[in-house]
Write an enzyme that holds these catalytic residues in place. Structure first.
Site, PDB file in Angstrom:
ATOM      1  N   ASP A 248       0.791  -1.132   0.189  1.00 16.22           N
ATOM      2  CA  ASP A 248       0.012  -0.178  -0.014  1.00 16.22           C
ATOM      3  C   ASP A 248       0.826   1.343   0.088  1.00 16.22           C
ATOM      4  OD1 ASP A 248      -1.952   1.802   0.312  1.00 16.22           O
ATOM      5  OD2 ASP A 248      -2.207   1.494   2.524  1.00 16.22           O
TER       6      ASP A 248
ATOM      7  N   ASP B 184      -9.172 -16.645 -16.345  1.00 16.54           N
ATOM      8  CA  ASP B 184     -10.077 -17.173 -15.117  1.00 16.54           C
ATOM      9  C   ASP B 184     -10.965 -18.129 -15.601  1.00 16.54           C
ATOM     10  OD1 ASP B 184     -10.786 -16.708 -12.236  1.00 16.54           O
ATOM     11  OD2 ASP B 184     -12.675 -16.114 -12.983  1.00 16.54           O
TER      12      ASP B 184
ATOM     13  N   HIS C 203      -4.146 -17.421  -4.821  1.00 25.63           N
ATOM     14  CA  HIS C 203      -4.957 -16.405  -3.983  1.00 25.63           C
ATOM     15  C   HIS C 203      -6.226 -17.173  -3.480  1.00 25.63           C
ATOM     16  CE1 HIS C 203      -6.486 -16.272  -7.964  1.00 25.63           C
ATOM     17  NE2 HIS C 203      -7.581 -15.727  -7.364  1.00 25.63           N
ATOM     18  N   ASP C 204      -6.273 -18.408  -4.107  1.00 24.22           N
ATOM     19  CA  ASP C 204      -7.457 -19.225  -3.672  1.00 24.22           C
ATOM     20  C   ASP C 204      -7.203 -20.258  -2.637  1.00 24.22           C
ATOM     21  OD1 ASP C 204      -9.240 -17.775  -5.365  1.00 24.22           O
ATOM     22  OD2 ASP C 204      -9.042 -19.055  -7.158  1.00 24.22           O
TER      23      ASP C 204
ATOM     24  N   ASP D  54      -5.148 -10.823 -15.257  1.00 23.97           N
ATOM     25  CA  ASP D  54      -6.308 -11.816 -15.247  1.00 23.97           C
ATOM     26  C   ASP D  54      -7.001 -11.377 -16.399  1.00 23.97           C
ATOM     27  OD1 ASP D  54      -7.608 -13.794 -13.654  1.00 23.97           O
ATOM     28  OD2 ASP D  54      -6.095 -13.214 -11.990  1.00 23.97           O
TER      29      ASP D  54
ATOM     30  N   GLU E  48      -6.784 -21.191 -16.182  1.00 27.04           N
ATOM     31  CA  GLU E  48      -7.178 -21.679 -14.891  1.00 27.04           C
ATOM     32  C   GLU E  48      -8.402 -22.722 -15.497  1.00 27.04           C
ATOM     33  OE1 GLU E  48      -8.971 -20.844 -10.458  1.00 27.04           O
ATOM     34  OE2 GLU E  48      -9.991 -19.947 -12.418  1.00 27.04           O
TER      35      GLU E  48
ATOM     36  N   ASN F  75      -0.249   4.542  -0.117  1.00 23.42           N
ATOM     37  CA  ASN F  75      -0.956   5.914   0.188  1.00 23.42           C
ATOM     38  C   ASN F  75      -1.821   5.703   1.740  1.00 23.42           C
ATOM     39  OD1 ASN F  75      -3.055   4.276  -0.554  1.00 23.42           O
ATOM     40  ND2 ASN F  75      -4.120   5.894  -1.873  1.00 23.42           N
TER      41      ASN F  75
HETATM   42  O1  TEU Z   1     -11.487 -19.419  -9.110  1.00 24.72           O
HETATM   43  C1  TEU Z   1     -12.392 -20.220  -9.551  1.00 24.72           C
HETATM   44  C2  TEU Z   1     -12.532 -21.594  -8.845  1.00 24.72           C
HETATM   45  O2  TEU Z   1     -13.065 -22.450  -9.190  1.00 24.72           O
HETATM   46  C3  TEU Z   1     -12.079 -21.599  -7.494  1.00 24.72           C
HETATM   47  O3  TEU Z   1     -10.697 -21.790  -7.183  1.00 24.72           O
HETATM   48  C4  TEU Z   1     -12.886 -20.796  -6.456  1.00 24.72           C
HETATM   49  O4  TEU Z   1     -12.118 -19.667  -6.136  1.00 24.72           O
HETATM   50  C5  TEU Z   1     -13.366 -21.266  -5.122  1.00 24.72           C
HETATM   51  O5  TEU Z   1     -12.203 -21.726  -4.346  1.00 24.72           O
HETATM   52  C6  TEU Z   1     -14.144 -22.597  -5.471  1.00 24.72           C
HETATM   53  O6  TEU Z   1     -14.250 -23.284  -4.186  1.00 24.72           O
HETATM   54  C7  TEU Z   1     -11.438 -18.257  -9.738  1.00 24.72           C
HETATM   55  C8  TEU Z   1     -10.447 -17.087  -9.232  1.00 24.72           C
HETATM   56  O7  TEU Z   1      -9.441 -17.720  -8.879  1.00 24.72           O
HETATM   57  C9  TEU Z   1     -11.317 -17.034  -7.900  1.00 24.72           C
HETATM   58  O8  TEU Z   1     -10.717 -15.966  -6.877  1.00 24.72           O
HETATM   59  C10 TEU Z   1     -12.668 -16.143  -8.205  1.00 24.72           C
HETATM   60  O9  TEU Z   1     -13.613 -16.199  -7.064  1.00 24.72           O
HETATM   61  C11 TEU Z   1     -13.489 -17.186  -9.259  1.00 24.72           C
HETATM   62  O10 TEU Z   1     -12.719 -17.743 -10.258  1.00 24.72           O
HETATM   63  C12 TEU Z   1     -14.538 -16.310 -10.004  1.00 24.72           C
HETATM   64  O11 TEU Z   1     -14.041 -15.400 -10.856  1.00 24.72           O
HETATM   65 CA    CA Z   2      -3.545   2.225  -1.174  1.00 28.14          CA
END
Ligand code: TEU
Ligand code: CA
Length: 536
Positions: free
Chosen positions: A22, A192, A314-315, A99, A245, A24
């Protein structure tokens, strides 16, 4: 030598912009923050950045719900900041992939707003029906929501309506968006949930526990046709890469998307190795099964044309907590996972914080979780009368916020001067970038060495893969190119093991200061990279 595609030598670092840096003090990571850390990333050695979405979005799903593909969310900065980032990264030899979320938009996208009107030319940009079918959403519950007397499909949240890929106008719109970004100089896209964008029918699906309806949208022929068109009309005109993905794919389906002659994507993220610590569903985590893990990895290595290798994103929960030991063997197991990841065949992806061994979150109160999926699951689990302690256990092991706590730059945080949008992990006092940079033997230094080995030795890029030993939670494989043969030994357990007698050579890299193979005892989570030809 055969021409090598540029992405084969990419080492990708994924940034989750909200949580990276971050600039700011508003508690939200931003593009100027990323720019301020480009030198850090260059020193780490990576040459490609993947940015999770920075487009305009009401943030129902943290940017995966896009309301304007051609502009930047004010939380992250402006288009000028983005141009500056692309430029500054290029100066340092770093390419950027973005993305591309094209299964759905936000319900606040002007297309969807107009689509609510039955007479609008935008009506057919989305999937409307008079009556919902029985399909369920990835975030649980029905995949349909009602507006007026019609229903629209959303495979994710109700603020993420699915686009109608049967409409040629949608295809043209997306092509323009892709060209807009490629013309700006980005290097490609992480696509995605790309293998579910085409719906071949809207009939009721087979009854099952989760993802009812998937037989009508998972890896359909229509999806392959779309990808071929995007490749031919747009991507092939640029020096760029795509990584899809792809949920629920097996190795054959992965190859159908990436074999060069298919002319679709360059590589895909599989999920099978991410299922080796759960039963059925990610919310039901069990003990990690290293044997299963190494078998899945070896299968993908041997069967798939080119892999996108990752242990985190991130998931997903943090790899050290899941597959290593984030307490007693923090440093050594983080380094072992690094060696494994960076010596496999394919393009490696490192998620922010992985290079310092960031762990799962220490969030205690339910209301401190921010992720939409997490809150949907809590609601469902409460409805089903799951005991409170079990709900907590589910979140602790599987919530997406485990990966999303802000980057730990310094002992006292260093991410923001304000209040972070998601609480920081208290272990920042001893797991942070500052300390890792001071220490010549840190996890970060180990990543640096591995990346540099990859960049300087073609065997790690072009070499073949062969599993040599997969027993007793010990994974040994060989990478071979002409006369060069490198071997990775990983102990995926917290117990002592033995190195098989036939493994010989000189040590290229060790996570325990090992200098020879004379002692055959493999310590807990020990890993060794060996050059077989040079025997000391
Ligand atoms: O994720 C798709 C997905 O199927 C999973 O990994 C999901 O995030 C979740 O864990 C299902 O249980 C992608 C993105 O990476 C995710 O951050 C988004 O929320 C999702 O698509 C929708 O765009
Ligand atoms: Ca910021």
């Amino acid at each position: 030598m055969e021409h090598r595609q540029s992405w084969k030598s990419s080492v990708v670092y994924q940034i989750y912009p909200r949580s990276f840096m971050d600039s700011n003090g508003d508690g939200i990571g931003d593009i100027q923050g990323i720019i301020s850390k480009l030198d850090y990333l260059k020193d780490l050695g990576i040459n490609t950045l993947w940015l999770s979405p920075v487009y305009q979005s009401p943030n129902d799903d943290n940017g995966y719900d896009i309301s304007n593909y051609l502009d930047i969310h004010p939380d992250f900065g402006t288009m000028n900041d983005m141009d500056q980032l692309i430029f500054e990264a290029k100066q340092r030899g770093i390419k950027i992939i973005m993305d591309l979320v094209i299964n759905h938009t936000s319900d606040e996208h002007p297309w969807f707003i107009q689509s609510k009107d039955k007479k609008s030319p935008y009506r057919d940009y989305y999937i409307w029906k008079d009556k919902p079918n029985n399909w369920t959403s990835f975030f649980s519950g029905s995949a349909w929501d009602q507006i007026g007397d019609s229903y629209y499909l959303h495979l994710f949240s109700k603020k993420q309506p699915d686009l109608n890929w049967n409409n040629p106008k949608v295809m043209e719109e997306i092509k323009d968006i892709m060209r807009f970004w490629l013309d700006k100089g980005i290097y490609g896209f992480r696509c995605d949930v790309i293998n579910i964008i085409y719906k071949s029918s809207l009939e009721d699906g087979k009854r099952r526990l989760v993802l009812v309806g998937r037989e009508f949208y998972h890896s359909q022929e229509g999806c392959h046709q779309i990808l071929k068109t995007l490749r031919k009309d747009v991507l092939s005109k640029y020096d760029c890469m795509t990584v899809g993905e792809t949920v629920l794919v097996n190795t054959a389906q992965a190859n159908d998307l990436i074999l060069p002659e298919r002319e679709e994507l360059d590589m895909v993220f599989g999920f099978e190795h991410m299922e080796t610590d759960q039963i059925n569903n990610k919310w039901f985590k069990t003990r990690f099964k290293p044997q299963k893990f190494m078998k899945v990895i070896a299968k993908w290595q041997e069967e798939v044309y080119w892999n996108a290798n990752y242990l985190e994103n991130h998931d997903q929960p943090r790899s050290i907590t899941r597959f290593g030991n984030d307490q007693k063997y923090h440093e050594v197991s983080a380094k072992m996972l690094a060696t494994l990841l960076l010596t496999l065949k394919g393009t490696p992806y490192i998620f922010e914080g992985q290079e310092i061994g960031m762990t799962n979150a220490d969030i205690k109160r339910l209301e401190d979780y921010r992720d939409i999926e997490t809150h949907r699951i809590v609601a469902l689990a409460k409805k089903l009368h799951f005991p409170q302690f079990y709900i907590r256990h589910m979140l602790k092991t599987a919530s997406r916020d485990n990966a999303r706590q802000p980057m730990q730059w310094k002992k006292e945080g260093g991410f923001t001067t304000g209040i972070p949008w998601l609480k920081m992990n208290e272990n920042m006092s001893f797991i942070n970038v500052e300390d890792n940079l001071k220490n010549t033997d840190s996890i970060l230094r180990h990543y640096q060495q591995l990346i540099s080995l990859r960049q300087n030795h073609d065997v790690l890029i072009d070499g073949s893969f062969k599993p040599l030993y997969m027993k007793h939670n010990v994974f040994i494989f060989e990478r071979k190119l002409n006369e060069t043969s490198w071997i990775t030994v990983s102990n995926l357990s917290g117990n002592k093991k033995r190195i098989p007698k036939n493994i010989k050579g000189s040590i290229l890299l060790s996570n325990m200061h090992r200098t020879s193979l004379s002692n055959p005892v493999l310590m807990p989570y020990e890993s060794i990279l060996i050059d077989k030809e040079k025997t000391l």
